[in-house]
Design an enzyme around this catalytic site. Sequence first.
Site, PDB file in Angstrom:
ATOM      1  N   GLU A 114     -10.247   0.325  10.291  1.00  0.00           N
ATOM      2  CA  GLU A 114      -9.447   0.161  11.255  1.00  0.00           C
ATOM      3  C   GLU A 114      -9.589  -0.008  12.352  1.00  0.00           C
ATOM      4  O   GLU A 114     -10.142   0.737  13.975  1.00  0.00           O
ATOM      5  CB  GLU A 114      -8.320   0.565  11.411  1.00  0.00           C
ATOM      6  CG  GLU A 114      -7.265   0.500  10.050  1.00  0.00           C
ATOM      7  CD  GLU A 114      -5.988   0.535   9.810  1.00  0.00           C
ATOM      8  OE1 GLU A 114      -5.306  -0.283  10.433  1.00  0.00           O
ATOM      9  OE2 GLU A 114      -5.563   2.142  10.383  1.00  0.00           O
ATOM     10  N   SER A 128      -7.713   8.560   6.974  1.00  0.00           N
ATOM     11  CA  SER A 128      -7.937   7.161   6.477  1.00  0.00           C
ATOM     12  C   SER A 128      -9.354   6.714   6.855  1.00  0.00           C
ATOM     13  O   SER A 128      -9.448   5.929   5.415  1.00  0.00           O
ATOM     14  CB  SER A 128      -6.502   6.051   7.566  1.00  0.00           C
ATOM     15  OG  SER A 128      -6.383   6.791   8.869  1.00  0.00           O
ATOM     16  N   GLY A 170       0.798  -1.863  -0.066  1.00  0.00           N
ATOM     17  CA  GLY A 170      -0.113   0.148   0.300  1.00  0.00           C
ATOM     18  C   GLY A 170       0.801   1.456  -0.258  1.00  0.00           C
ATOM     19  O   GLY A 170       1.965   1.107  -0.043  1.00  0.00           O
ATOM     20  N   LYS A 212      -0.554   7.450  20.009  1.00  0.00           N
ATOM     21  CA  LYS A 212      -1.623   8.405  18.632  1.00  0.00           C
ATOM     22  C   LYS A 212      -3.223   7.845  17.877  1.00  0.00           C
ATOM     23  O   LYS A 212      -3.969   7.952  17.210  1.00  0.00           O
ATOM     24  CB  LYS A 212      -0.296   7.650  17.034  1.00  0.00           C
ATOM     25  CG  LYS A 212      -0.792   8.113  15.915  1.00  0.00           C
ATOM     26  CD  LYS A 212       0.174   7.030  14.853  1.00  0.00           C
ATOM     27  CE  LYS A 212      -0.667   7.781  13.781  1.00  0.00           C
ATOM     28  NZ  LYS A 212       0.432   6.954  13.282  1.00  0.00           N
ATOM     29  N   ASN A 263      -1.256   1.247  12.280  1.00  0.00           N
ATOM     30  CA  ASN A 263      -2.514   2.162  13.364  1.00  0.00           C
ATOM     31  C   ASN A 263      -3.217   1.430  14.733  1.00  0.00           C
ATOM     32  O   ASN A 263      -2.704  -0.228  14.417  1.00  0.00           O
ATOM     33  CB  ASN A 263      -3.630   2.904  12.817  1.00  0.00           C
ATOM     34  CG  ASN A 263      -3.050   3.964  11.638  1.00  0.00           C
ATOM     35  OD1 ASN A 263      -2.196   4.896  12.557  1.00  0.00           O
ATOM     36  ND2 ASN A 263      -3.937   4.190  10.575  1.00  0.00           N
ATOM     37  N   ALA A 295       1.432   9.464   3.187  1.00  0.00           N
ATOM     38  CA  ALA A 295       1.335   9.273   1.683  1.00  0.00           C
ATOM     39  C   ALA A 295      -0.099   8.715   1.165  1.00  0.00           C
ATOM     40  O   ALA A 295      -0.935   7.776   2.191  1.00  0.00           O
ATOM     41  CB  ALA A 295       2.242   7.883   1.038  1.00  0.00           C
ATOM     42  N   GLY A 321       4.143   1.170   2.415  1.00  0.00           N
ATOM     43  CA  GLY A 321       4.995  -0.125   2.469  1.00  0.00           C
ATOM     44  C   GLY A 321       5.475   0.650   0.475  1.00  0.00           C
ATOM     45  O   GLY A 321       6.881   0.097   0.778  1.00  0.00           O
TER      46      GLY A 321
HETATM   47  O1  KPL Z   1      -3.539   9.517  11.380  1.00  0.00           O
HETATM   48  C1  KPL Z   1      -4.524  10.320  10.849  1.00  0.00           C
HETATM   49  C2  KPL Z   1      -5.376   9.764  10.203  1.00  0.00           C
HETATM   50  O2  KPL Z   1      -6.168   9.745   9.083  1.00  0.00           O
HETATM   51  O3  KPL Z   1      -5.910   7.793  10.319  1.00  0.00           O
HETATM   52  C3  KPL Z   1      -5.142  11.436  11.051  1.00  0.00           C
HETATM   53  C4  KPL Z   1      -4.329  11.825  12.288  1.00  0.00           C
HETATM   54  C5  KPL Z   1      -6.123  11.319  11.894  1.00  0.00           C
HETATM   55  C6  KPL Z   1      -4.647  12.575   9.970  1.00  0.00           C
HETATM   56  O4  KPL Z   1      -5.435  12.293   9.233  1.00  0.00           O
END
Ligand code: KPL
Length: 306
Positions: A270, A258, A10, A183, A102, A127, A13
């Site tokens: 996720e 994301s 992805g 995070k 994540n 990215a 990667g």
């Molecule tokens: O990490 C992010 C994501 O999109 O997963 C944030 C911090 C919400 C930024 O868009």
Amino acid sequence: MTSHWILGPGAIGRLLAHSLSPLADITLVGRRALPEQQTITAPEGEARSQHLNGIASYQLVANAPAPPAFVHITTKAMAAEAALESVAGAIPATTPLVLWQNGFLAQPRLTERWPGPVLCASTTEGAYLTGDDGVFHAGRGHTFVGDLENRHGALAQQLAHQLSQAGLAATAVDDIRSRLWQKLAVNAAINPLVALNGIRNGELCGAAYAGRVEAVVEEVAAIMVAEGIQAPDGGSCLEAWLALVWNVIEKTSNNKASMLQDVEGKRLTERGAILGPLIESGERYGVGCEVLLGLDGELAVLEAGF
Ligand code: KPL
């Protein structure tokens, strides 16, 4: 040359593969082979094409290249264990893994399960894919690397050094667990709300959503206290977590998070890796998590329609 396999071609990667490729021996492993000529566009706009070695995971056992020094798993959190299974027969059980997911789902599970060293990476590199043969490096960030039990500091240093040489600024740390939870706290406050409402991050500041952000952060802050995780500024009060979350929202105001991208693409989100550990922790410590449960339920309903 150090060899790296990258499971999950992805955006992260491929960013890794392009960056490490001039210095290391890279193999991209995916469910299917990708075009070998791949292009990366730098944040400044310059495009560079290069040949990246790729192999489909089902071909690995028969045609495996020599065992690698590192296996990076860059899939979504819920696909990490299956990705490892797809190559486990082709690598020694002492091979170091590097987990780029994540949340906090794959990291403890694979640390417990894999006999070799398991490093975790927490990155702010941005990215996204532009097609089967292209990736856009949208924003430079920083990557922190360490292992959950602090047993592989030298290996983390070696990897951080190699990533930095490859142009991906990285630091080895002894508090990766806290960094992953920090995070996760930010992701939990932003991702479900923007995904459910189809909005960009910055819109969370508006009156329609700000109260809901604060309600999520209130629960998250109490769970972080129970988990013994401080905000990055060292504070552990609600204000410290609110300040962190509002700051990220401001800095990423134009982002499509994301989870929103997953929802728009009708892919599973996720939520299990981001909301799951918080809800589990809240329930374990008796800390209220009704708002988090509500978001998880709403996302589950949405995903059921995909
Ligand atoms: O990490 C992010 C994501 O999109 O997963 C944030 C911090 C919400 C930024 O868009």
